[in-house]
Design a protein around this motif. Structure first.
Motif, mmCIF file in Angstrom:
data_model
loop_
_atom_site.group_PDB
_atom_site.id
_atom_site.type_symbol
_atom_site.label_atom_id
_atom_site.label_comp_id
_atom_site.label_asym_id
_atom_site.label_seq_id
_atom_site.Cartn_x
_atom_site.Cartn_y
_atom_site.Cartn_z
ATOM 1 N N PHE A 45 25.992 46.951 42.017
ATOM 2 C CA PHE A 45 25.786 45.468 41.465
ATOM 3 C C PHE A 45 27.168 45.058 40.943
ATOM 4 C CE2 PHE A 45 21.522 47.288 42.125
ATOM 5 C CZ PHE A 45 20.887 46.155 42.773
ATOM 6 N N ALA A 46 27.713 44.053 41.311
ATOM 7 C CA ALA A 46 28.956 43.613 40.690
ATOM 8 C C ALA A 46 29.038 41.995 40.528
ATOM 9 C CB ALA A 46 30.184 44.053 41.576
ATOM 10 N N GLN A 47 29.340 41.617 39.334
ATOM 11 C CA GLN A 47 29.393 40.188 38.812
ATOM 12 C C GLN A 47 30.786 40.096 38.394
ATOM 13 O OE1 GLN A 47 26.275 39.765 35.824
ATOM 14 N NE2 GLN A 47 24.903 39.083 37.297
ATOM 15 N N GLY A 48 31.453 38.882 39.016
ATOM 16 C CA GLY A 48 32.683 38.441 38.851
ATOM 17 C C GLY A 48 33.039 37.427 39.514
ATOM 18 N N ASP A 49 34.309 36.636 39.483
ATOM 19 C CA ASP A 49 34.878 35.661 40.083
ATOM 20 C C ASP A 49 35.090 36.279 41.565
ATOM 21 O OD1 ASP A 49 36.528 33.614 40.102
ATOM 22 O OD2 ASP A 49 37.892 34.851 40.999
ATOM 23 N N GLU A 50 34.912 35.154 42.306
ATOM 24 C CA GLU A 50 34.903 35.653 43.996
ATOM 25 C C GLU A 50 36.110 36.439 44.285
ATOM 26 O OE1 GLU A 50 34.165 33.459 48.311
ATOM 27 O OE2 GLU A 50 33.806 32.266 46.393
ATOM 28 N N ILE A 51 37.354 35.758 43.815
ATOM 29 C CA ILE A 51 38.694 36.454 44.152
ATOM 30 C C ILE A 51 38.701 37.878 43.555
ATOM 31 C CG2 ILE A 51 40.985 36.350 43.946
ATOM 32 C CD1 ILE A 51 40.625 33.131 44.168
ATOM 33 N N ILE A 52 38.255 38.032 42.432
ATOM 34 C CA ILE A 52 38.245 39.404 41.909
ATOM 35 C C ILE A 52 37.332 40.435 42.565
ATOM 36 C CG2 ILE A 52 37.604 40.772 39.698
ATOM 37 C CD1 ILE A 52 38.538 38.115 38.167
ATOM 38 N N ILE A 53 36.035 39.843 42.820
ATOM 39 C CA ILE A 53 35.253 40.728 43.921
ATOM 40 C C ILE A 53 35.957 41.122 44.975
ATOM 41 C CG2 ILE A 53 33.062 40.858 45.104
ATOM 42 C CD1 ILE A 53 32.800 41.194 41.984
ATOM 43 N N LYS A 54 36.481 40.176 45.664
ATOM 44 C CA LYS A 54 37.254 40.358 46.973
ATOM 45 C C LYS A 54 38.084 41.663 46.978
ATOM 46 C CE LYS A 54 39.818 38.091 50.814
ATOM 47 N NZ LYS A 54 40.404 36.967 50.992
ATOM 48 N N ASN A 55 38.899 41.318 45.845
ATOM 49 C CA ASN A 55 40.022 42.446 45.350
ATOM 50 C C ASN A 55 39.322 43.882 45.009
ATOM 51 O OD1 ASN A 55 42.441 41.292 45.934
ATOM 52 N ND2 ASN A 55 42.104 40.043 43.941
ATOM 53 N N PHE A 56 38.113 43.901 44.194
ATOM 54 C CA PHE A 56 37.549 45.174 43.910
ATOM 55 C C PHE A 56 36.914 45.797 45.048
ATOM 56 C CE2 PHE A 56 33.003 46.542 42.669
ATOM 57 C CZ PHE A 56 33.614 47.442 41.871
ATOM 58 N N LYS A 57 36.413 44.984 46.203
ATOM 59 C CA LYS A 57 35.877 45.400 47.476
ATOM 60 C C LYS A 57 37.008 46.243 48.194
ATOM 61 C CE LYS A 57 33.355 44.002 51.760
ATOM 62 N NZ LYS A 57 33.132 43.053 52.445
ATOM 63 N N LYS A 58 37.999 45.957 48.175
ATOM 64 C CA LYS A 58 39.290 46.736 48.931
ATOM 65 C C LYS A 58 39.054 48.281 48.140
ATOM 66 C CE LYS A 58 42.241 42.830 49.409
ATOM 67 N NZ LYS A 58 43.319 42.329 49.088
ATOM 68 N N TYR A 59 38.815 48.313 46.822
ATOM 69 C CA TYR A 59 38.897 49.475 46.136
ATOM 70 C C TYR A 59 37.404 50.222 46.383
ATOM 71 C CZ TYR A 59 43.164 48.418 43.820
ATOM 72 O OH TYR A 59 44.543 48.190 43.596
ATOM 73 N N LEU A 60 36.524 49.647 46.871
ATOM 74 C CA LEU A 60 35.223 50.230 47.345
ATOM 75 C C LEU A 60 35.509 50.980 48.696
ATOM 76 C CD1 LEU A 60 32.579 47.582 46.132
ATOM 77 C CD2 LEU A 60 33.391 49.490 44.916
ATOM 78 N N LYS A 61 36.169 50.138 49.440
ATOM 79 C CA LYS A 61 36.371 50.877 50.701
ATOM 80 C C LYS A 61 37.497 52.163 50.651
ATOM 81 C CE LYS A 61 36.207 46.522 53.407
ATOM 82 N NZ LYS A 61 36.741 45.277 53.932
ATOM 83 N N ILE A 62 38.116 52.177 49.722
ATOM 84 C CA ILE A 62 39.252 53.517 49.423
ATOM 85 C C ILE A 62 38.193 54.557 48.682
ATOM 86 C CG2 ILE A 62 40.976 54.082 48.355
ATOM 87 C CD1 ILE A 62 42.412 51.316 48.556
ATOM 88 N N GLY A 63 37.599 54.179 47.815
ATOM 89 C CA GLY A 63 36.823 55.137 47.115
ATOM 90 C C GLY A 63 37.844 56.159 46.216
ATOM 91 N N SER A 64 37.135 57.463 45.895
ATOM 92 C CA SER A 64 37.894 58.357 45.295
ATOM 93 C C SER A 64 38.750 59.215 46.232
ATOM 94 C CB SER A 64 36.973 59.301 44.536
ATOM 95 O OG SER A 64 36.058 60.017 45.425
ATOM 96 N N ILE A 65 39.471 59.972 45.546
ATOM 97 C CA ILE A 65 40.614 60.882 46.539
ATOM 98 C C ILE A 65 39.753 61.784 47.551
ATOM 99 C CG2 ILE A 65 40.603 62.638 44.795
ATOM 100 C CD1 ILE A 65 43.797 62.551 45.565
#
Length: 89
Positions: A45-65
């Motif tokens: 669950f994530a709350q934040g500005d739409e543009i910030i969430i869009k950038n955050f989602k990029k990292y969700l797709k990458i995940g951990s090493i």
């Protein structure tokens, strides 16, 4: 404020995915939570500005090493505000 709900599928448990997600959320100033689901997925669950969430989602797709994200499902919910971003054990 909108709450974004993500379900992450793939090799995402036991590989540092939740801590990586928490660190990225804190870096972006996102509030919410991350937890493992019994079926092997991870729920966010994530709350934040739409543009910030869009950038955050990029990292969700990458995940951990060590993770291997296959699918990121996204929806928007009406949910109470979060105070911070935490891992739910």
């Amino acid at each position: 404020m909108k709450t974004y709900h993500f379900i992450i599928k793939g090799k995402v448990q036991g590989v540092g995915y939740r801590i990586t997600t928490q660190l990225n959320a804190q870096r972006f100033g996102i509030k919410g939570s991350v937890s493992n689901l019994l079926n092997g997925d991870v729920e966010i669950f994530a709350q934040g500005d739409e543009i910030i969430i869009k950038n955050f989602k990029k990292y969700l797709k990458i995940g951990s090493i060590m993770s291997k994200v296959e699918i990121v499902e996204e929806s928007i919910l009406d949910k109470d505000n979060f105070e911070n971003f935490k891992i739910i054990y």
